[in-house]
Motif scaffolding. Structure first.
Motif, PDB file in Angstrom:
ATOM      1  N   ALA A  53      -2.146  61.474 -18.048  1.00 19.24           N
ATOM      2  CA  ALA A  53      -3.438  60.862 -18.353  1.00 19.24           C
ATOM      3  C   ALA A  53      -3.449  59.412 -17.880  1.00 19.24           C
ATOM      4  O   ALA A  53      -2.402  58.792 -17.702  1.00 19.24           O
ATOM      5  CB  ALA A  53      -3.703  60.917 -19.850  1.00 19.24           C
ATOM      6  N   ARG A  54      -4.651  58.886 -17.677  1.00 18.64           N
ATOM      7  CA  ARG A  54      -4.811  57.476 -17.332  1.00 18.64           C
ATOM      8  C   ARG A  54      -5.946  56.917 -18.172  1.00 18.64           C
ATOM      9  O   ARG A  54      -7.084  57.378 -18.074  1.00 18.64           O
ATOM     10  CB  ARG A  54      -5.099  57.317 -15.850  1.00 18.64           C
ATOM     11  CG  ARG A  54      -5.177  55.880 -15.446  1.00 18.64           C
ATOM     12  CD  ARG A  54      -4.856  55.678 -14.002  1.00 18.64           C
ATOM     13  NE  ARG A  54      -4.930  54.261 -13.705  1.00 18.64           N
ATOM     14  CZ  ARG A  54      -5.273  53.754 -12.560  1.00 18.64           C
ATOM     15  NH1 ARG A  54      -5.517  54.555 -11.546  1.00 18.64           N
ATOM     16  NH2 ARG A  54      -5.339  52.456 -12.372  1.00 18.64           N
ATOM     17  N   ASP A  55      -5.619  55.945 -18.998  1.00 21.15           N
ATOM     18  CA  ASP A  55      -6.598  55.333 -19.893  1.00 21.15           C
ATOM     19  C   ASP A  55      -7.032  53.992 -19.306  1.00 21.15           C
ATOM     20  O   ASP A  55      -6.220  53.079 -19.160  1.00 21.15           O
ATOM     21  CB  ASP A  55      -6.000  55.141 -21.286  1.00 21.15           C
ATOM     22  CG  ASP A  55      -7.047  54.772 -22.314  1.00 21.15           C
ATOM     23  OD1 ASP A  55      -8.121  54.260 -21.940  1.00 21.15           O
ATOM     24  OD2 ASP A  55      -6.783  55.006 -23.507  1.00 21.15           O
ATOM     25  N   PHE A  56      -8.303  53.878 -18.964  1.00 22.66           N
ATOM     26  CA  PHE A  56      -8.849  52.650 -18.391  1.00 22.66           C
ATOM     27  C   PHE A  56      -9.427  51.726 -19.460  1.00 22.66           C
ATOM     28  O   PHE A  56      -9.890  50.646 -19.146  1.00 22.66           O
ATOM     29  CB  PHE A  56      -9.951  52.989 -17.382  1.00 22.66           C
ATOM     30  CG  PHE A  56      -9.451  53.669 -16.144  1.00 22.66           C
ATOM     31  CD1 PHE A  56      -9.024  52.930 -15.050  1.00 22.66           C
ATOM     32  CD2 PHE A  56      -9.405  55.048 -16.061  1.00 22.66           C
ATOM     33  CE1 PHE A  56      -8.564  53.554 -13.901  1.00 22.66           C
ATOM     34  CE2 PHE A  56      -8.956  55.682 -14.920  1.00 22.66           C
ATOM     35  CZ  PHE A  56      -8.527  54.934 -13.839  1.00 22.66           C
ATOM     36  N   GLY A  57      -9.433  52.169 -20.700  1.00 20.49           N
ATOM     37  CA  GLY A  57     -10.052  51.391 -21.763  1.00 20.49           C
ATOM     38  C   GLY A  57     -11.481  51.821 -22.012  1.00 20.49           C
ATOM     39  O   GLY A  57     -11.895  52.001 -23.146  1.00 20.49           O
ATOM     40  N   PHE A  58     -12.243  52.029 -20.966  1.00 26.10           N
ATOM     41  CA  PHE A  58     -13.635  52.469 -21.098  1.00 26.10           C
ATOM     42  C   PHE A  58     -13.773  53.973 -20.916  1.00 26.10           C
ATOM     43  O   PHE A  58     -14.798  54.547 -21.248  1.00 26.10           O
ATOM     44  CB  PHE A  58     -14.531  51.729 -20.097  1.00 26.10           C
ATOM     45  CG  PHE A  58     -14.018  51.759 -18.675  1.00 26.10           C
ATOM     46  CD1 PHE A  58     -14.321  52.813 -17.833  1.00 26.10           C
ATOM     47  CD2 PHE A  58     -13.217  50.735 -18.193  1.00 26.10           C
ATOM     48  CE1 PHE A  58     -13.842  52.841 -16.541  1.00 26.10           C
ATOM     49  CE2 PHE A  58     -12.733  50.751 -16.898  1.00 26.10           C
ATOM     50  CZ  PHE A  58     -13.046  51.808 -16.069  1.00 26.10           C
ATOM     51  N   VAL A  59     -12.744  54.622 -20.351  1.00 18.44           N
ATOM     52  CA  VAL A  59     -12.707  56.079 -20.189  1.00 18.44           C
ATOM     53  C   VAL A  59     -11.251  56.490 -20.013  1.00 18.44           C
ATOM     54  O   VAL A  59     -10.425  55.713 -19.549  1.00 18.44           O
ATOM     55  CB  VAL A  59     -13.553  56.560 -18.986  1.00 18.44           C
ATOM     56  CG1 VAL A  59     -12.962  56.101 -17.661  1.00 18.44           C
ATOM     57  CG2 VAL A  59     -13.739  58.075 -18.999  1.00 18.44           C
ATOM     58  N   ARG A  60     -10.983  57.721 -20.398  1.00 19.92           N
ATOM     59  CA  ARG A  60      -9.636  58.278 -20.224  1.00 19.92           C
ATOM     60  C   ARG A  60      -9.747  59.527 -19.356  1.00 19.92           C
ATOM     61  O   ARG A  60     -10.489  60.452 -19.686  1.00 19.92           O
ATOM     62  CB  ARG A  60      -9.054  58.630 -21.596  1.00 19.92           C
ATOM     63  CG  ARG A  60      -7.677  59.239 -21.564  1.00 19.92           C
ATOM     64  CD  ARG A  60      -7.219  59.545 -22.994  1.00 19.92           C
ATOM     65  NE  ARG A  60      -6.067  60.398 -23.029  1.00 19.92           N
ATOM     66  CZ  ARG A  60      -4.802  59.969 -23.053  1.00 19.92           C
ATOM     67  NH1 ARG A  60      -4.557  58.673 -23.066  1.00 19.92           N
ATOM     68  NH2 ARG A  60      -3.806  60.818 -23.071  1.00 19.92           N
ATOM     69  N   PHE A  61      -9.016  59.541 -18.233  1.00 14.32           N
ATOM     70  CA  PHE A  61      -8.933  60.714 -17.378  1.00 14.32           C
ATOM     71  C   PHE A  61      -7.645  61.425 -17.732  1.00 14.32           C
ATOM     72  O   PHE A  61      -6.597  60.788 -17.889  1.00 14.32           O
ATOM     73  CB  PHE A  61      -8.918  60.335 -15.901  1.00 14.32           C
ATOM     74  CG  PHE A  61     -10.171  59.648 -15.416  1.00 14.32           C
ATOM     75  CD1 PHE A  61     -11.396  59.854 -16.029  1.00 14.32           C
ATOM     76  CD2 PHE A  61     -10.120  58.803 -14.338  1.00 14.32           C
ATOM     77  CE1 PHE A  61     -12.546  59.224 -15.583  1.00 14.32           C
ATOM     78  CE2 PHE A  61     -11.262  58.166 -13.868  1.00 14.32           C
ATOM     79  CZ  PHE A  61     -12.473  58.377 -14.485  1.00 14.32           C
ATOM     80  N   GLU A  62      -7.728  62.762 -17.831  1.00 15.83           N
ATOM     81  CA  GLU A  62      -6.551  63.500 -18.273  1.00 15.83           C
ATOM     82  C   GLU A  62      -6.558  64.913 -17.712  1.00 15.83           C
ATOM     83  O   GLU A  62      -7.589  65.397 -17.242  1.00 15.83           O
ATOM     84  CB  GLU A  62      -6.507  63.526 -19.800  1.00 15.83           C
ATOM     85  CG  GLU A  62      -7.766  64.046 -20.442  1.00 15.83           C
ATOM     86  CD  GLU A  62      -7.894  63.618 -21.895  1.00 15.83           C
ATOM     87  OE1 GLU A  62      -6.897  63.233 -22.510  1.00 15.83           O
ATOM     88  OE2 GLU A  62      -9.011  63.687 -22.408  1.00 15.83           O
ATOM     89  N   PRO A  63      -5.395  65.564 -17.752  1.00 14.42           N
ATOM     90  CA  PRO A  63      -5.344  66.952 -17.307  1.00 14.42           C
ATOM     91  C   PRO A  63      -6.427  67.770 -18.016  1.00 14.42           C
ATOM     92  O   PRO A  63      -6.682  67.591 -19.198  1.00 14.42           O
ATOM     93  CB  PRO A  63      -3.940  67.403 -17.717  1.00 14.42           C
ATOM     94  CG  PRO A  63      -3.134  66.139 -17.705  1.00 14.42           C
ATOM     95  CD  PRO A  63      -4.089  65.076 -18.210  1.00 14.42           C
TER      96      PRO A  63
END
Length: 170
Positions: A53-63
């Motif tokens: 996962a990658r958390d940008f603070g404003f959105v989280r992209f994940e499997p």
């Protein structure tokens, strides 16, 4: 001037590869399913391609997230609709890129560092990575490309704040 004819997918399949380059290097390459190619805009669909996962603070992209990605052969951006594994819209991540090049089922774009995030409800419209763009030196190396990139970011932001990005994608 008419739009170039669409490139057929490799070997008659709907599987393409998306290649994102940055500063002359491949940043990421991933498989995607061709949804549509009308000669000007190519739409592909792909799962979240990065590991974990990658958390940008404003959105989280994940499997499990699914990206429906729109690329243009004549515009300086890509718009990616992001949905969670449950199908809920997270928002739109927009990359400022050189126009897409398609050949033999491979879609290639050059990332120019500028990005825009638009939340699903349209209330958050965030310009991203302007510092990286400045540090890239593009304005000195290729002023015309730098101008096209900043104009594309301004265009997307204006559209997001007024009509919404869905009008662009209709």
């Amino acid at each position: 001037m008419s739009a170039p004819s669409p490139e057929p997918p490799a070997a008659g399949t709907r599987r393409w590869a998306v290649v994102l380059t940055k500063a002359g290097r491949v940043k990421i390459r991933y498989p995607a399913e061709l949804v549509r190619d009308d000669g000007a805009r190519v739409t592909v669909r792909a799962p979240w391609a990065a590991p974990g996962a990658r958390d940008f603070g404003f959105v989280r992209f994940e499997p499990g997230d699914v990206f429906t990605e729109h690329y243009w052969r004549d515009r300086w951006f890509a718009v990616k609709e992001v949905r969670g594994g449950d199908g809920a819209l997270k928002g739109w991540y927009c990359d400022i890129t050189r126009p897409a090049v398609v050949a033999d089922g491979v879609l290639t774009v050059e990332d120019l560092d500028l990005d825009l995030w638009v939340s699903a409800d349209g209330n958050a419209v965030l310009r991203l990575d302007e510092d990286e763009f400045e540090e890239s030196g593009l304005a000195g190396r290729d002023p015309a490309a730098a101008g096209a990139a900043t104009a594309a970011l301004d265009e997307l932001e204006h559209l997001a704040r007024t009509e919404g990005l869905t009008t662009l994608l209709a």
